[in-house]
Design a protein around this motif. Structure first.
Motif, PDB file in Angstrom:
ATOM      1  N   UNK A 113      35.321  40.157  45.390  1.00  0.00           N
ATOM      2  CA  UNK A 113      34.753  40.536  46.689  1.00  0.00           C
ATOM      3  C   UNK A 113      34.356  39.312  47.504  1.00  0.00           C
ATOM      4  N   UNK A 114      33.994  38.234  46.829  1.00  0.00           N
ATOM      5  CA  UNK A 114      33.605  37.001  47.527  1.00  0.00           C
ATOM      6  C   UNK A 114      34.807  36.152  47.913  1.00  0.00           C
ATOM      7  N   UNK A 115      36.009  36.600  47.521  1.00  0.00           N
ATOM      8  CA  UNK A 115      37.212  35.871  47.902  1.00  0.00           C
ATOM      9  C   UNK A 115      37.578  34.732  46.973  1.00  0.00           C
ATOM     10  N   UNK A 116      36.921  34.642  45.820  1.00  0.00           N
ATOM     11  CA  UNK A 116      37.199  33.553  44.889  1.00  0.00           C
ATOM     12  C   UNK A 116      38.385  33.836  43.972  1.00  0.00           C
ATOM     13  N   UNK A 117      38.735  35.096  43.813  1.00  0.00           N
ATOM     14  CA  UNK A 117      39.786  35.434  42.857  1.00  0.00           C
ATOM     15  C   UNK A 117      40.516  36.686  43.300  1.00  0.00           C
ATOM     16  N   UNK A 118      41.712  36.862  42.774  1.00  0.00           N
ATOM     17  CA  UNK A 118      42.487  38.062  43.046  1.00  0.00           C
ATOM     18  C   UNK A 118      43.238  38.471  41.790  1.00  0.00           C
ATOM     19  N   UNK A 119      43.413  39.779  41.630  1.00  0.00           N
ATOM     20  CA  UNK A 119      44.134  40.278  40.480  1.00  0.00           C
ATOM     21  C   UNK A 119      45.626  40.327  40.743  1.00  0.00           C
ATOM     22  N   UNK A 120      46.401  40.028  39.737  1.00  0.00           N
ATOM     23  CA  UNK A 120      47.859  40.137  39.795  1.00  0.00           C
ATOM     24  C   UNK A 120      48.281  41.096  38.694  1.00  0.00           C
ATOM     25  N   UNK A 121      48.889  42.198  39.109  1.00  0.00           N
ATOM     26  CA  UNK A 121      49.181  43.287  38.187  1.00  0.00           C
ATOM     27  C   UNK A 121      49.951  42.794  36.961  1.00  0.00           C
ATOM     28  N   UNK A 122      49.407  43.116  35.792  1.00  0.00           N
ATOM     29  CA  UNK A 122      50.061  42.777  34.546  1.00  0.00           C
ATOM     30  C   UNK A 122      49.901  41.337  34.102  1.00  0.00           C
TER      31      UNK A 122
END
Length: 249
Positions: free
Chosen positions: A56-65
């Motif tokens: 939510x803070x923009x530090x990380x993002x998920x990549x499916x799998x």
């Protein structure tokens, strides 16, 4: 005195610090759930909550799998909010390095609708009065940079050559030039700058997580006597853009 922060907050803060200090570089994989559980003696729910805070803070993002990875948070550039160009166009920016945006593309869709309460208030019209609503998406190098939505009272433009901002002989000419063509002189604009969580639709376009902070500029063009002729919401990622104001004395 012991650390009074909730465990999820301590995990999120520790990860943020590692990212800020370069221990976890852009593109690096965030430790897995099992690794974080072991390191902090935390539950699945606590670890998941910490990662959600980080996203939510923009530090990380998920990549499916694949997992969760550190995102690039370095500013893309500055939005210029001073001078004629900034006043007349939803998009006025400088990419880092001092160069203005030149290879800019945008898509726009205009529809006739009734003014919702907050827009009616900004335009000084009654709720439900007919307005032309135009949605913009600005891109450069195939990157989405900015979203904007503009509203103009049809009482001023209907039946004229400027009724649609993106069609006709004055398409894409800017608010001042378009309204000058129908005898309405735009004398200035007022802007209010705020922030809020990104909606799911905005996050999808801007390449961030839903709930991540975005900067919103509410801009209203007006005549010399204060009559509003156009109002718009400009939305950018708060972690990637700065606002640049020049103040002269």
């Amino acid at each position: 005195m012991g650390d009074s922060r909730p465990v999820y907050q301590r995990i999120a803060d520790d990860l943020r610090q590692q990212i800020d200090e370069g221990v976890l570089a852009v593109g690096a994989r965030i430790p897995s759930r099992s690794e974080l559980k072991r390191t902090y003696a935390a539950s699945d729910q606590t670890v998941d909550r910490a990662v959600r805070v980080l996203k939510a803070a923009g530090y990380a993002e998920g990549q499916f799998g694949r997992g969760v990875f550190v995102t690039d948070r370095s500013p893309i550039g500055s939005l210029l909010r001073t001078g004629g160009e900034a006043v007349d166009s939803p998009f006025a920016a400088r990419i880092n390095g001092g160069e203005s945006v030149t290879a800019l593309l945008w898509e726009a869709t205009s529809t006739t609708t009734g003014a919702p309460p907050r827009i009616a208030e900004r335009l000084g019209v009654t709720v439900g009065e007919r307005v032309m609503c135009t949605h913009y998406e600005y891109l450069t190098d195939r990157r989405p940079l900015q979203l904007a939505t503009s509203w103009e009272p049809l009482a001023l433009t209907e039946g004229t050559e400027v009724v649609s901002p993106e069609r006709g002989p004055y398409a894409r000419r800017g608010v001042r030039e378009r309204f000058a063509a129908i005898g309405v002189r735009v004398a200035g604009a007022t802007e209010l700058v705020g922030s809020r969580p990104a909606t799911s639709a905005e996050a999808e376009v801007l390449g961030c997580s839903p709930g991540q902070c975005v900067t919103v500029i509410e801009r209203t063009h007006h005549t010399a006597d204060g009559r509003a002729v156009e109002t718009s919401d400009i939305v950018v990622r708060a972690d990637r853009w700065r606002l640049e104001y020049r103040i002269t004395f």
